[in-house]
Scaffold this motif. Sequence first.
Motif, mmCIF file in Angstrom:
data_model
loop_
_atom_site.group_PDB
_atom_site.id
_atom_site.type_symbol
_atom_site.label_atom_id
_atom_site.label_comp_id
_atom_site.label_asym_id
_atom_site.label_seq_id
_atom_site.Cartn_x
_atom_site.Cartn_y
_atom_site.Cartn_z
ATOM 1 N N PHE A 38 0.801 -1.305 0.008
ATOM 2 C CA PHE A 38 0.067 0.066 0.032
ATOM 3 C C PHE A 38 0.718 1.148 -0.179
ATOM 4 N N PHE A 39 0.156 2.411 -0.640
ATOM 5 C CA PHE A 39 0.864 3.494 -0.890
ATOM 6 C C PHE A 39 1.215 4.181 0.490
ATOM 7 N N GLY A 40 2.685 4.550 0.886
ATOM 8 C CA GLY A 40 2.767 5.419 2.018
ATOM 9 C C GLY A 40 2.845 4.756 3.494
ATOM 10 N N THR A 41 2.601 3.405 3.554
ATOM 11 C CA THR A 41 2.360 2.647 4.825
ATOM 12 C C THR A 41 2.994 1.272 4.862
ATOM 13 N N SER A 42 3.566 1.143 5.728
ATOM 14 C CA SER A 42 4.336 -0.521 5.960
ATOM 15 C C SER A 42 3.470 -1.375 6.800
ATOM 16 N N ILE A 43 2.325 -0.717 7.380
ATOM 17 C CA ILE A 43 1.364 -1.254 8.370
ATOM 18 C C ILE A 43 0.961 -2.627 7.715
ATOM 19 N N PRO A 44 1.339 -3.817 8.248
ATOM 20 C CA PRO A 44 0.726 -5.253 7.900
ATOM 21 C C PRO A 44 -0.930 -5.089 7.855
ATOM 22 N N ALA A 45 -0.990 -5.576 6.639
ATOM 23 C CA ALA A 45 -2.744 -5.699 6.361
ATOM 24 C C ALA A 45 -3.174 -7.185 5.816
ATOM 25 N N CYS A 46 -4.501 -7.189 5.950
ATOM 26 C CA CYS A 46 -5.364 -8.373 5.753
ATOM 27 C C CYS A 46 -6.486 -8.271 4.979
ATOM 28 N N VAL A 47 -6.972 -9.163 4.606
ATOM 29 C CA VAL A 47 -8.244 -9.242 4.024
ATOM 30 C C VAL A 47 -9.099 -10.285 4.746
ATOM 31 N N MET A 48 -10.422 -9.834 5.125
ATOM 32 C CA MET A 48 -11.454 -10.468 5.799
ATOM 33 C C MET A 48 -12.682 -10.472 4.867
ATOM 34 N N VAL A 49 -12.888 -11.719 4.722
ATOM 35 C CA VAL A 49 -13.784 -12.209 3.902
ATOM 36 C C VAL A 49 -15.185 -12.482 4.765
ATOM 37 N N PHE A 50 -16.104 -11.799 4.535
ATOM 38 C CA PHE A 50 -17.623 -12.263 5.394
ATOM 39 C C PHE A 50 -18.706 -12.980 4.227
ATOM 40 N N LYS A 51 -19.465 -13.730 4.865
ATOM 41 C CA LYS A 51 -20.732 -14.100 4.103
ATOM 42 C C LYS A 51 -22.057 -14.203 5.093
ATOM 43 N N LYS A 52 -23.069 -13.973 4.321
ATOM 44 C CA LYS A 52 -24.192 -14.360 5.171
ATOM 45 C C LYS A 52 -24.623 -16.037 4.745
ATOM 46 N N ASN A 53 -25.305 -16.516 5.662
ATOM 47 C CA ASN A 53 -25.902 -17.768 5.412
ATOM 48 C C ASN A 53 -24.746 -18.915 5.188
ATOM 49 N N ARG A 54 -23.764 -19.098 5.945
ATOM 50 C CA ARG A 54 -22.675 -19.911 5.456
ATOM 51 C C ARG A 54 -23.053 -21.355 5.705
ATOM 52 N N ALA A 55 -22.524 -22.171 4.944
ATOM 53 C CA ALA A 55 -22.930 -23.551 5.186
ATOM 54 C C ALA A 55 -21.955 -24.279 6.063
ATOM 55 N N THR A 56 -20.952 -23.702 6.606
ATOM 56 C CA THR A 56 -20.068 -24.459 7.400
ATOM 57 C C THR A 56 -19.750 -23.261 8.804
ATOM 58 N N ARG A 57 -19.260 -23.724 10.029
ATOM 59 C CA ARG A 57 -18.742 -22.767 10.974
ATOM 60 C C ARG A 57 -17.350 -22.679 10.820
ATOM 61 N N ASP A 58 -16.637 -23.620 10.234
ATOM 62 C CA ASP A 58 -15.125 -23.399 10.286
ATOM 63 C C ASP A 58 -14.673 -21.922 9.470
ATOM 64 N N ILE A 59 -13.396 -21.477 9.496
ATOM 65 C CA ILE A 59 -12.943 -20.413 9.077
ATOM 66 C C ILE A 59 -11.657 -20.719 8.365
ATOM 67 N N LEU A 60 -11.388 -20.297 7.285
ATOM 68 C CA LEU A 60 -10.169 -20.256 6.353
ATOM 69 C C LEU A 60 -9.266 -19.344 6.629
ATOM 70 N N PHE A 61 -7.900 -19.774 6.984
ATOM 71 C CA PHE A 61 -6.754 -18.668 7.118
ATOM 72 C C PHE A 61 -5.936 -19.014 6.172
ATOM 73 N N ILE A 62 -5.668 -17.851 5.356
ATOM 74 C CA ILE A 62 -4.634 -18.036 4.455
ATOM 75 C C ILE A 62 -3.224 -17.264 4.714
ATOM 76 N N ASP A 63 -2.248 -17.535 4.779
ATOM 77 C CA ASP A 63 -0.914 -16.669 4.827
ATOM 78 C C ASP A 63 -0.279 -16.469 3.487
ATOM 79 N N ALA A 64 -0.486 -15.392 2.939
ATOM 80 C CA ALA A 64 -0.037 -15.044 1.535
ATOM 81 C C ALA A 64 1.082 -14.042 1.674
ATOM 82 N N SER A 65 1.673 -13.932 2.708
ATOM 83 C CA SER A 65 2.628 -12.951 3.069
ATOM 84 C C SER A 65 4.081 -13.237 2.817
#
Length: 512
Positions: free
Chosen positions: A387-414
């Motif tokens: 990102f422009f002008g910042t070195s702060i580590p960032a992530c993407v959080m993905v949300f969904k309504k009416n999910r079919a599972t209660r699990d949560i996927l973690f991806i480390d693309a860093s």
Amino acid sequence: MADQQENIQGKINNILWQACDTFRGKIDSSIYKDYILVMLFVKYLSDTYKERLDEYKKRYKGDEERVNRAMSRERFVLDEISTFDYLYAQRNNSEIGMIINKALEHLENENTGKLRGVFRNIDFNSEPILGKPKERNAMLKTLLEDFNKLDLRPSVVGHDDIIGNSYQYMIERFASDAGKKGGEFFTPSMVSELLARLVNPQENDRIYDPTCGSGSLLIRVVNQVPNRKVAVYGQERNGQTHSLALMNMYLHGIDDAKILWGDTLSNPLHLEDGKLMKFQVIVANPPFSLDKWAMGFSGDGTDGDKPFKMEASLDPYRRFEWGVPPSSKGDYAFVQHMLYSLAENGRMAVILPHGVLFRGGTELKIRQAIIDLNLLDAVIGLPPGLFFGTSIPACVMVFKKNRATRDILFIDASGEGCYEKGKNQNFLREADINRIVDSYEVYQTQEKFSYVATIDEIMANDYNLNIPRYVDSFEEEAEIDMEQVKRTIASIKKQIGDLEVQMEQHLKTLGF
């Protein structure tokens, strides 16, 4: 044909970037960008209008009534004093700044349904920004002469995307040049592309960005739908950036986007029957950890010196019932607004600082409520320095309504190999985006890259979502062969000894 369009694109981009020389060293790029982009928009409208006018004159053999009737049905209506050609002819006029302002005002009034307020935040006659009349007039004359080199008629540039791409190119260059300020109005293109693919927009979806900046992220999402048959909504607090977004939409052929100006948190403007409008797709890159995010709820200040404290009851839309975020960190204020705006079966992807994954206090309470309501679908760690002008580590959080599972996927693309390193900024490549999106769609554990965590694991970690707790990306170093190290050291010592003997012989030969 592709090569020809590429050449045209390159030529336009080069002329535009050279036009910036008029302002460099005199005005900050975060300010002069508005003058460049507005002039590009006016030149595009003017050249398109002029070509259409010539076509109708030929078709109707000079019948002015029929020509005027046909021109009134065009996307935009211009008359003589609003055209670039008129402004260029006036370039030596001592009142050129005022003449441009009047042309822009006239252009707004003639196209009030589309362009109302688009140019309100730019003043081509501003002494504080552009200097005294002599200096100001010289800059504006040069600006007009630079843009006169461009021929943006549709018959010359071909597809409208070329103009839109040039506008996008300039916004990105300005954002890079502006550093931290650039992050306020532009999300790096490949990060926008990642979010667009993660939410997978479909035909007839309502697409929303509550902090839309210059609109580039929204356009990326729209382009995921082949026929672009979607409804586009956005809101932006900064008036100048709001204008950029509107022009960006028009230059990309999105004429019906509803981009509104105002503070999304204290004054959300996309409403239905007095309630927050619902959207099938939401994307956003809100300002990281915005301080004083709730000041719009403080009223008119009639409480005197009593310090303001945000409370859930102050919000008529009841968005903060899961918890009121800290006054100095507005991340979860934006997240809650978006979740309350998400339709059933909706998808949402938001860029956030890593702190939202593990900070305690009220943010922990909010995070727990979101997880318990089964709204969080995935957490994706991004590479550093995107990102422009910042070195702060960032992530993407993905949300969904009416999910079919209660699990949560973690991806480390860093990690190394997940991005391309640049001199001042790192980049996501096409292959990097594909790897993340493929992993998200497969939704499986992959060694050192992704992990599917159960709700029990999340709870056992006290709702801490810090990615290293779930994805072990540690690479073991190769075992060191100490015997080989000893042999290498002995060999080096021998080489040093031999060199010392040779040096001594050379010194004796030279009489030392």
